[in-house]
Design an enzyme around this catalytic site. Structure first.
Site, mmCIF file in Angstrom:
data_model
loop_
_atom_site.group_PDB
_atom_site.id
_atom_site.type_symbol
_atom_site.label_atom_id
_atom_site.label_comp_id
_atom_site.label_asym_id
_atom_site.label_seq_id
_atom_site.Cartn_x
_atom_site.Cartn_y
_atom_site.Cartn_z
ATOM 1 N N ASN A 7 25.574 51.693 46.052
ATOM 2 C CA ASN A 7 24.715 50.883 45.176
ATOM 3 C C ASN A 7 24.972 49.413 45.526
ATOM 4 O O ASN A 7 26.009 48.868 45.188
ATOM 5 C CB ASN A 7 25.084 51.179 43.709
ATOM 6 C CG ASN A 7 24.393 50.241 42.737
ATOM 7 O OD1 ASN A 7 23.435 49.541 43.097
ATOM 8 N ND2 ASN A 7 24.868 50.218 41.499
ATOM 9 N N LYS A 9 23.536 46.856 44.431
ATOM 10 C CA LYS A 9 23.248 45.942 43.314
ATOM 11 C C LYS A 9 22.372 44.790 43.812
ATOM 12 O O LYS A 9 21.562 44.995 44.709
ATOM 13 C CB LYS A 9 24.553 45.466 42.678
ATOM 14 C CG LYS A 9 25.449 46.659 42.300
ATOM 15 C CD LYS A 9 26.633 46.308 41.452
ATOM 16 C CE LYS A 9 27.392 47.575 41.088
ATOM 17 N NZ LYS A 9 28.538 47.348 40.243
ATOM 18 N N HIS A 98 22.245 52.168 34.656
ATOM 19 C CA HIS A 98 23.531 51.579 35.050
ATOM 20 C C HIS A 98 24.034 50.674 33.922
ATOM 21 O O HIS A 98 23.227 50.016 33.255
ATOM 22 C CB HIS A 98 23.369 50.783 36.348
ATOM 23 C CG HIS A 98 24.688 50.412 36.942
ATOM 24 N ND1 HIS A 98 25.435 49.367 36.460
ATOM 25 C CD2 HIS A 98 25.416 50.972 37.937
ATOM 26 C CE1 HIS A 98 26.566 49.296 37.154
ATOM 27 N NE2 HIS A 98 26.584 50.252 38.053
ATOM 28 N N GLU A 147 30.584 56.636 34.815
ATOM 29 C CA GLU A 147 31.170 55.374 35.263
ATOM 30 C C GLU A 147 31.846 54.660 34.093
ATOM 31 O O GLU A 147 31.177 53.944 33.333
ATOM 32 C CB GLU A 147 30.086 54.461 35.830
ATOM 33 C CG GLU A 147 29.370 55.018 37.035
ATOM 34 C CD GLU A 147 28.762 53.913 37.879
ATOM 35 O OE1 GLU A 147 29.171 53.758 39.029
ATOM 36 O OE2 GLU A 147 27.907 53.181 37.368
ATOM 37 N N GLY A 153 33.931 47.593 39.322
ATOM 38 C CA GLY A 153 34.167 46.296 39.957
ATOM 39 C C GLY A 153 35.520 45.678 39.635
ATOM 40 O O GLY A 153 35.730 44.486 39.859
ATOM 41 N N SER A 184 35.103 51.498 41.231
ATOM 42 C CA SER A 184 36.173 51.097 42.158
ATOM 43 C C SER A 184 36.581 52.189 43.148
ATOM 44 O O SER A 184 37.756 52.348 43.472
ATOM 45 C CB SER A 184 37.397 50.593 41.377
ATOM 46 O OG SER A 184 37.050 49.435 40.636
ATOM 47 N N GLY A 205 29.867 50.922 44.432
ATOM 48 C CA GLY A 205 29.238 49.602 44.411
ATOM 49 C C GLY A 205 29.775 48.740 45.539
ATOM 50 O O GLY A 205 29.333 48.828 46.683
ATOM 51 N N GLY A 206 30.756 47.905 45.212
ATOM 52 C CA GLY A 206 31.328 46.949 46.170
ATOM 53 C C GLY A 206 31.669 47.557 47.525
ATOM 54 O O GLY A 206 31.415 46.950 48.570
HETATM 55 P P1 PGA Z 1 32.145 49.420 42.022
HETATM 56 O O1 PGA Z 1 30.783 49.669 41.247
HETATM 57 O O2 PGA Z 1 32.292 50.505 43.057
HETATM 58 O O3 PGA Z 1 31.991 48.061 42.624
HETATM 59 O O4 PGA Z 1 33.239 49.492 41.016
HETATM 60 C C1 PGA Z 1 30.363 50.965 40.910
HETATM 61 C C2 PGA Z 1 29.035 50.897 40.234
HETATM 62 O O5 PGA Z 1 28.796 49.949 39.458
HETATM 63 O O6 PGA Z 1 28.181 51.760 40.444
#
Ligand code: PGA
Length: 224
Positions: A7, A9, A98, A147, A153, A184, A205-206
């Site tokens: 993702n 974002k 989300h 999540e 994050g 994460s 995400g990241g």
């Molecule tokens: P993250 O985000 O992997 O950066 O923690 C996950 C998400 O928001 O789907």
């Protein structure tokens, strides 16, 4: 079948999107791995969906394209909205609910249920995000992502064992069969989640922004 869903974002320029796909293609051709039991999805900002689809096809990448949101309305007089029908020309998946949209855009269950319904009508596969067993889940969504807010994050991922336990409760309570974990996830901890029987995959995400780290996750997942 396990899912690895990226993702992005609200990140990247069109140049960076092209770079990501070209680098990812290099990673894929550098190592032969068996992806038969893995579905890889990248969820991309609306404006780059068409570009991403073209790059995926030109480079023959084993990737599915996803959007990060969809309108609760069908086509019509809804200024600024992007309908499920439009999205389905370019993507096969869509993230709905989300926690960033719930918090920043104040999207509630009523709106999110409409979004999931619009996606279902055009056979877009919904990845419905929820934050714990008390988040309401619409009937019939094919994929759910658990999540926990504190893990998104923050670099503080849950453990596979704990996430698996929560997911087992959610499955029973909301009658869903396939639940991913998100929050994460990294190349280091991905195995912990994917090797857990109750967890259907990960939402990243990241860790999906850099094609090499995303590829490293896929490689590690293939070694379970
Ligand atoms: P993250 O985000 O992997 O950066 O923690 C996950 C998400 O928001 O789907």
């Amino acid at each position: 079948m396990k899912y690895i869903v990226g993702n992005w974002k609200s990140n990247k320029s069109s140049k960076e999107v092209t770079f990501w796909f070209e680098e990812f293609a290099k990673c894929i051709s550098s190592q032969k791995i068996n992806l038969n039991n893995t579905t890889i999805v990248v969820c991309i900002p609306y404006v780059y969906l068409s570009l991403a689809q073209k790059l995926r096809d030109t480079l023959s990448l084993p990737l599915k394209i996803g959007a990060q949101d969809v309108s609760p309305f069908k086509n019509g007089a809804h200024t600024g909205e992007v309908s499920a029908g439009m999205v389905s020309e370019y993507a096969q998946y869509v993230i709905v609910g989300h926690s960033e949209r719930r918090n920043e855009c104040k999207e509630d269950d009523a709106i999110l249920f409409e979004k999931a319904a619009r996606a279902q009508e055009v056979k877009l596969t919904t990845i419905y995000c929820m934050q714990g067993e008390n988040t309401k889940v619409p009937v019939g969504v094919p994929l759910v992502a658990y999540e926990p807010i504190w893990a998104i994050g923050t670099g503080q991922a849950d453990t596979g064992d704990n996430a698996g336990k929560v997911i087992t409760v959610i499955k029973r309570k909301w009658n869903v069969t396939n639940i991913l974990y998100g929050g994460s996830v990294t190349a280091k901890n991905i195995k912990d989640f994917l090797s857990n029987e109750s967890i259907g995959g990960v939402l990243v995400g990241g860790g999906s922004l850099d094609p090499h780290s995303f590829w490293e996750m896929i490689l590690n997942a293939s070694r379970i």
